[in-house]
Enzyme design. Structure first.
Site, PDB file in Angstrom:
ATOM      1  N   SER A 242       2.162 -33.808   1.242  1.00 27.51           N
ATOM      2  CA  SER A 242       1.187 -32.971   0.546  1.00 27.51           C
ATOM      3  C   SER A 242       0.620 -33.759  -0.622  1.00 27.51           C
ATOM      4  O   SER A 242       1.045 -34.884  -0.890  1.00 27.51           O
ATOM      5  CB  SER A 242       1.857 -31.698   0.037  1.00 27.51           C
ATOM      6  N   LYS A 243      -0.328 -33.120  -1.309  1.00 27.53           N
ATOM      7  CA  LYS A 243      -1.031 -33.800  -2.394  1.00 27.53           C
ATOM      8  C   LYS A 243      -0.093 -34.398  -3.431  1.00 27.53           C
ATOM      9  O   LYS A 243      -0.395 -35.415  -4.033  1.00 27.53           O
ATOM     10  CB  LYS A 243      -1.969 -32.818  -3.091  1.00 27.53           C
ATOM     11  N   ARG A 244       1.038 -33.722  -3.640  1.00 28.88           N
ATOM     12  CA  ARG A 244       1.901 -34.244  -4.709  1.00 28.88           C
ATOM     13  C   ARG A 244       2.528 -35.583  -4.343  1.00 28.88           C
ATOM     14  O   ARG A 244       3.078 -36.274  -5.199  1.00 28.88           O
ATOM     15  CB  ARG A 244       2.919 -33.198  -5.157  1.00 28.88           C
TER      16      ARG A 244
END
Ligand code: GLU
Length: 477
Positions: A242-244
């Site tokens: 994911s983006k993180r």
């Protein structure tokens, strides 16, 4: 039978690496089989679909070099066709209209839950039956698919093997909503049928849809394609990517300085293999690709490996080609490529030392822009009194070189001659020259660097270094 695969993204965001890998596998399989690859935009969720996302997906596919033979098709352009297929099923008795309100369905679900029964739609429920029997033509209704009650759906997933789901677990799916719009699972089937898709390669998040879709194919009299469901991509910590974890969109990888060849090679290996080979030309990928070699288990993203591949491609792809990609980063970093050497020469000289084109641009700025200050640490260490004589002697020899003599070999000889004449080691000449030339203490071979910087600029920079030394000495007194 011509093999036909498709990539069918929903345009609700950018093209992420998971989608790009699915697209790549579908593309490779079509090419491997001498088949065709279709691009279809699944934009029926009008609330979440945007033109921006469509553009981002097309941009990502194009950047990756994943060209499509047909499409892009848009589901929103095909409503008439979906309705025609709904009507076909209604006429055949394979679908039916259901007039039960949402409130009634909620009430029944609550009862089922209270009785610890499986909450599901049941057309034979007395309350639903009563509503449907009393309804008149024209009353608001949905259309439901009449899912077979007996037996099970069996399919041979090319990655996960045989899968069997009992029909008793599948309820009658809505295929057309009250507002007349067709639903997602139905559109996919009609599309894959109409477009002649023989192999559906997609993410495993769709695996639950597959048995329902197979029943719809059969009801429509369509031949059922072969399915392959790819496992997820995880971040390096084992959680779903994911983006993180950093970049997830394909174009972010472009922004971070990766070549499409590197990302493509990285993604193909992430969940697929051919022996222990790590580096594949596109031709090799096409030749060796096989659905059965795709891994069943999730793969973890490893940025270091991507960087290693990127370094490999920066070094080995044609420098003029790499230069075209580097150009984007030059404008991104505000470096004017007209004010220095040809980008391909910089790629040849600096490329092997860098993992990304962002680094390559950063480490090449001094070829294009003059500076008035030196890196403090490097200057402190190398631009000292003892460097004055080597720099002065190098300067006079450089001034004496004609432009036709301005070669890396001759510059190398200049350095050697200064060492010999002053009886000092290479480091005592090379390092001050490097700091003078580049402003910093690290660079490729200094003779080659000076050659690319050019004579006029080198003279000016050595003078700047000598000024620095003079000031430093004056201050010390
Ligand atoms: N539109 C779906 C998605 O973006 C893919 C559907 C499919 O491949 O069947 O997840």
């Amino acid at each position: 039978m011509t093999v036909k695969t498709r990539f069918a993204p929903s345009p609700t965001g950018y093209l992420h690496v998971g989608g790009a890998r699915t697209a790549l596998y579908s593309w490779l399989y079509a090419k491997n089989q001498g088949g065709e690859f279709v691009l279809r935009i699944e934009d029926t969720d009008v609330e979440r679909s945007t033109q921006e996302a469509v553009d981002a997906i097309l941009e990502g596919m194009t950047w990756m070099g994943l060209d499509w033979d047909e499409g892009p098709y848009y589901q929103t352009h095909r409503y008439e066709r979906y309705n025609e297929a709904v009507e076909q099923l209604l006429a055949d008795g394979k679908a039916y209209k259901c007039y039960a309100s949402k409130e009634l369905l909620d009430e029944i679900r609550a009862e089922q839950e209270a009785n610890k029964e499986m909450a599901r739609y049941d057309a034979n429920h007395p309350k639903i039956k009563a509503v449907n029997d009393a309804a008149k033509d024209g009353d608001p209704c949905v259309v439901r698919f009449r899912n077979p009650k007996e037996g099970s759906v069996i399919f041979d997933d090319q990655i996960r093997g045989r899968i069997e789901i009992s029909n008793s677990q599948l309820d009658d799916l809505i295929i057309r909503r009250t507002d007349g719009s067709p639903t997602y699972n139905f559109c996919v089937v009609v599309d894959d049928w109409d477009m002649g898709i023989t192999h559906v390669i997609r993410g495993e998040d769709h695996i639950n849809n597959t048995p329902r879709q197979i029943n719809i194919y059969e009801a429509l009299g369509a031949s059922v394609p072969t399915f392959a469901h790819c496992a997820m991509i995880l971040g390096d910590d084992g959680a779903k990517l994911s983006k993180r974890h950093g970049a997830v969109s394909v174009m972010q990888y472009r922004d971070q300085g990766y070549l499409p060849e590197a990302l493509m090679n990285y993604l193909v290996r992430l969940g697929w293999g051919h022996g222990d080979q790590e580096i594949f030309t596109p031709e090799e990928m096409v030749k060796f690709f096989d659905l059965h070699d795709i891994s069943k288990s999730a793969s973890a993203f490893n940025t270091e490996k991507l960087q290693w591949l990127n370094n490999h491609y920066i070094k080995t792809l044609d420098a003029d080609y790499v230069a075209k990609h580097l150009e984007w980063h030059f404008s991104d970093q505000g470096i004017n490529k007209e004010t220095g050497p040809a980008l391909a020469d910089v790629v040849r000289l600096v490329g092997e030392r860098t993992n990304t084109l962002v680094e390559l641009a950063q480490q090449s700025r001094y070829f294009y822009e003059d500076f008035s200050e030196f890196d403090e640490k490097a200057a402190k260490k190398h631009l000292r009194g003892v460097a004055k004589a080597p720099l002065e002697l190098a300067l006079s020899k450089i001034e004496a070189l004609s432009s036709s003599d301005w070669t890396t070999e001759n510059l190398h000889q200049v350095i050697e001659a200064v060492c010999t004449e002053l009886e000092v080691g290479m480091g005592k000449v090379g390092m001050p020259l490097r700091v003078a030339a580049t402003g910093a203490g690290q660079s490729p071979s200094v003779d080659a660097v000076m050659q690319l910087i050019g004579k006029e600029r080198m003279i000016q920079r050595i003078k700047l270094a000598l000024d620095y030394i003079a000031k430093r000495e004056a201050n010390a007194q």
